[in-house]
Scaffold this motif. Sequence first.
Motif, PDB file in Angstrom:
ATOM      1  N   GLY A 175     -26.218  30.650 -25.132  1.00  0.00           N
ATOM      2  CA  GLY A 175     -26.188  29.922 -23.869  1.00  0.00           C
ATOM      3  C   GLY A 175     -27.358  28.986 -23.669  1.00  0.00           C
ATOM      4  O   GLY A 175     -27.554  28.443 -22.575  1.00  0.00           O
ATOM      5  N   ASN A 176     -28.156  28.765 -24.711  1.00  0.00           N
ATOM      6  CA  ASN A 176     -29.223  27.774 -24.634  1.00  0.00           C
ATOM      7  C   ASN A 176     -28.623  26.367 -24.653  1.00  0.00           C
ATOM      8  O   ASN A 176     -27.689  26.093 -25.413  1.00  0.00           O
ATOM      9  CB  ASN A 176     -30.173  27.914 -25.824  1.00  0.00           C
ATOM     10  N   ILE A 177     -29.174  25.492 -23.835  1.00  0.00           N
ATOM     11  CA  ILE A 177     -28.682  24.117 -23.728  1.00  0.00           C
ATOM     12  C   ILE A 177     -29.705  23.183 -24.367  1.00  0.00           C
ATOM     13  O   ILE A 177     -30.894  23.209 -24.006  1.00  0.00           O
ATOM     14  CB  ILE A 177     -28.478  23.721 -22.256  1.00  0.00           C
ATOM     15  N   SER A 210     -37.647  24.664 -20.338  1.00  0.00           N
ATOM     16  CA  SER A 210     -37.732  25.640 -19.242  1.00  0.00           C
ATOM     17  C   SER A 210     -36.552  26.592 -19.367  1.00  0.00           C
ATOM     18  O   SER A 210     -35.588  26.320 -20.078  1.00  0.00           O
ATOM     19  CB  SER A 210     -37.725  24.931 -17.882  1.00  0.00           C
ATOM     20  N   HIS A 211     -36.607  27.716 -18.665  1.00  0.00           N
ATOM     21  CA  HIS A 211     -35.480  28.662 -18.700  1.00  0.00           C
ATOM     22  C   HIS A 211     -34.741  28.636 -17.370  1.00  0.00           C
ATOM     23  O   HIS A 211     -35.335  28.399 -16.319  1.00  0.00           O
ATOM     24  CB  HIS A 211     -35.942  30.075 -19.065  1.00  0.00           C
ATOM     25  N   TYR A 212     -33.442  28.899 -17.429  1.00  0.00           N
ATOM     26  CA  TYR A 212     -32.629  28.728 -16.227  1.00  0.00           C
ATOM     27  C   TYR A 212     -32.109  30.032 -15.625  1.00  0.00           C
ATOM     28  O   TYR A 212     -31.330  30.009 -14.661  1.00  0.00           O
ATOM     29  CB  TYR A 212     -31.492  27.733 -16.457  1.00  0.00           C
ATOM     30  N   ILE A 260     -37.694  19.783 -12.462  1.00  0.00           N
ATOM     31  CA  ILE A 260     -38.554  18.704 -12.942  1.00  0.00           C
ATOM     32  C   ILE A 260     -37.941  18.050 -14.172  1.00  0.00           C
ATOM     33  O   ILE A 260     -37.915  16.821 -14.317  1.00  0.00           O
ATOM     34  CB  ILE A 260     -39.968  19.232 -13.249  1.00  0.00           C
ATOM     35  N   SER A 261     -37.409  18.863 -15.075  1.00  0.00           N
ATOM     36  CA  SER A 261     -36.766  18.319 -16.273  1.00  0.00           C
ATOM     37  C   SER A 261     -35.599  17.412 -15.915  1.00  0.00           C
ATOM     38  O   SER A 261     -35.417  16.341 -16.509  1.00  0.00           O
ATOM     39  CB  SER A 261     -36.287  19.461 -17.177  1.00  0.00           C
ATOM     40  N   LEU A 262     -34.786  17.827 -14.948  1.00  0.00           N
ATOM     41  CA  LEU A 262     -33.630  17.020 -14.551  1.00  0.00           C
ATOM     42  C   LEU A 262     -34.057  15.662 -14.009  1.00  0.00           C
ATOM     43  O   LEU A 262     -33.419  14.635 -14.281  1.00  0.00           O
ATOM     44  CB  LEU A 262     -32.804  17.780 -13.510  1.00  0.00           C
ATOM     45  N   ILE A 296     -34.715  21.320 -23.510  1.00  0.00           N
ATOM     46  CA  ILE A 296     -34.123  22.626 -23.798  1.00  0.00           C
ATOM     47  C   ILE A 296     -34.141  23.453 -22.518  1.00  0.00           C
ATOM     48  O   ILE A 296     -35.194  23.625 -21.905  1.00  0.00           O
ATOM     49  CB  ILE A 296     -34.892  23.384 -24.896  1.00  0.00           C
ATOM     50  N   PHE A 297     -32.973  23.920 -22.122  1.00  0.00           N
ATOM     51  CA  PHE A 297     -32.864  24.905 -21.051  1.00  0.00           C
ATOM     52  C   PHE A 297     -32.477  26.227 -21.709  1.00  0.00           C
ATOM     53  O   PHE A 297     -31.350  26.378 -22.188  1.00  0.00           O
ATOM     54  CB  PHE A 297     -31.799  24.508 -20.034  1.00  0.00           C
TER      55      PHE A 297
END
Length: 425
Positions: free
Chosen positions: A45-47, A60-62, A99-101, A113-114
């Motif tokens: 499920g890593n993006i 970052s992690h979601y 912040i990444s978005l 990477i999320f």
Amino acid sequence: MQKVMQYFKQICKIPHGSFETDELKEFLVARAKALNFDVLVDEAGNIYASKGNPKICLQSHYDMVMVGEAPNLVLEEKDGFLSAKNSTLGADNGIGVAISLVMMEEFENIEVIFTNNEEVGLWGAARFEYKTKSKRLLNLDSEEDFRVSIGCAGSVDMYASSKVEKTVAKGVVYELKVEGFPGGHSGTEIDKNIPCATKFLAKFIKENGGKIAFFDGGERRNSIAANAHATVVFDKELSEIPSFVKADFKGVKECEIYKNSDEVLNMLCIFAQGVRAWNKELGIPEDSVNLSTVKEKDGALEVLFFARSMSKDGLENTKFETKTLAESFGFKIRNENQTTPWKPVANEFSHAVLENLRKYSPDAHFAAVHAGLECGVFIGLDDELLATSIGPNIFSPHSVKERVELASVEKITNAVRSLLKDMKC
């Protein structure tokens, strides 16, 4: 910062506790595609999203730790801080995601990477299937805006288990509860002497000669226990009950108790919660152990001890000490989810991060953190990678007191934007 907070509030509306992240995953994938990023999602499920000729990877992690009324987050803003009513907020690490978005909207040559399920042992990062195009990774999961993290602790889950066998005892039966202790992060707050609800309840039962019929303590592996409850048989009615214990009298009757009740209580009481050694050079704990949870599971009573260390030797020593303790009271122990410490080393990329952060946080400096950061995992997957971590001021993560400082979010957002401009992203 306004755009960052808009994204964060969107994230807060989507349930995303560890292992319950599918809906947020779909949102992030859709948003990345709408911004014309190439998007890959692995089995964990890593993006992974990439655009142009990436000069840097934001990471970052979601997932979030759910304590209290989460995932039903009711946001409250007061005195420059954002929190959630009676629950964790998920600023760890939803702010990093937000912040990444925003940076994905503003820059053409970056990758992102999320990661999934970070809060359960850096689970997603350890299973990341892709290689980044750039060799500079900026993790956005630190929790002090004056800190540029260049090292972190390793950790291991230590499960001590004993088969549940019961016998009948007659006596005065109580339902006991210890609730509403502060809780907190078992790494960054382990040196604050935050009381562990499980240990307080075990001590009270032991001091009064009680026998356990049922015991349940703690919430999460990486949280200091805020709540614990037990069914207990005593020889006589309790005469003095401290204010932190809620005691519900159930009558004088026969009740099944654990055959090894004394051993369980002795182990919980003898176990030394918190910091085991201090690192004077870094000014943080060197070794620590948290009594995370006590649960009945699959016919066994299972106690989870969560250890952290800044060194591999320290981690191995804590494993040995905990194994010796557990086996002394008839428990078998197994170890899972061990991660390697990330040794603090400054490099040209971390210096660039520090330079840009000091534009907005003049006292910023290099530091290591007594908690897990995914940087160490990614470096293990790609030894050419240069990794560094920053983030806004987040107080009491993994507890219902979690809050994020809004002015600090603006500092970190500006620092990230400045870094990306300097790198011509």
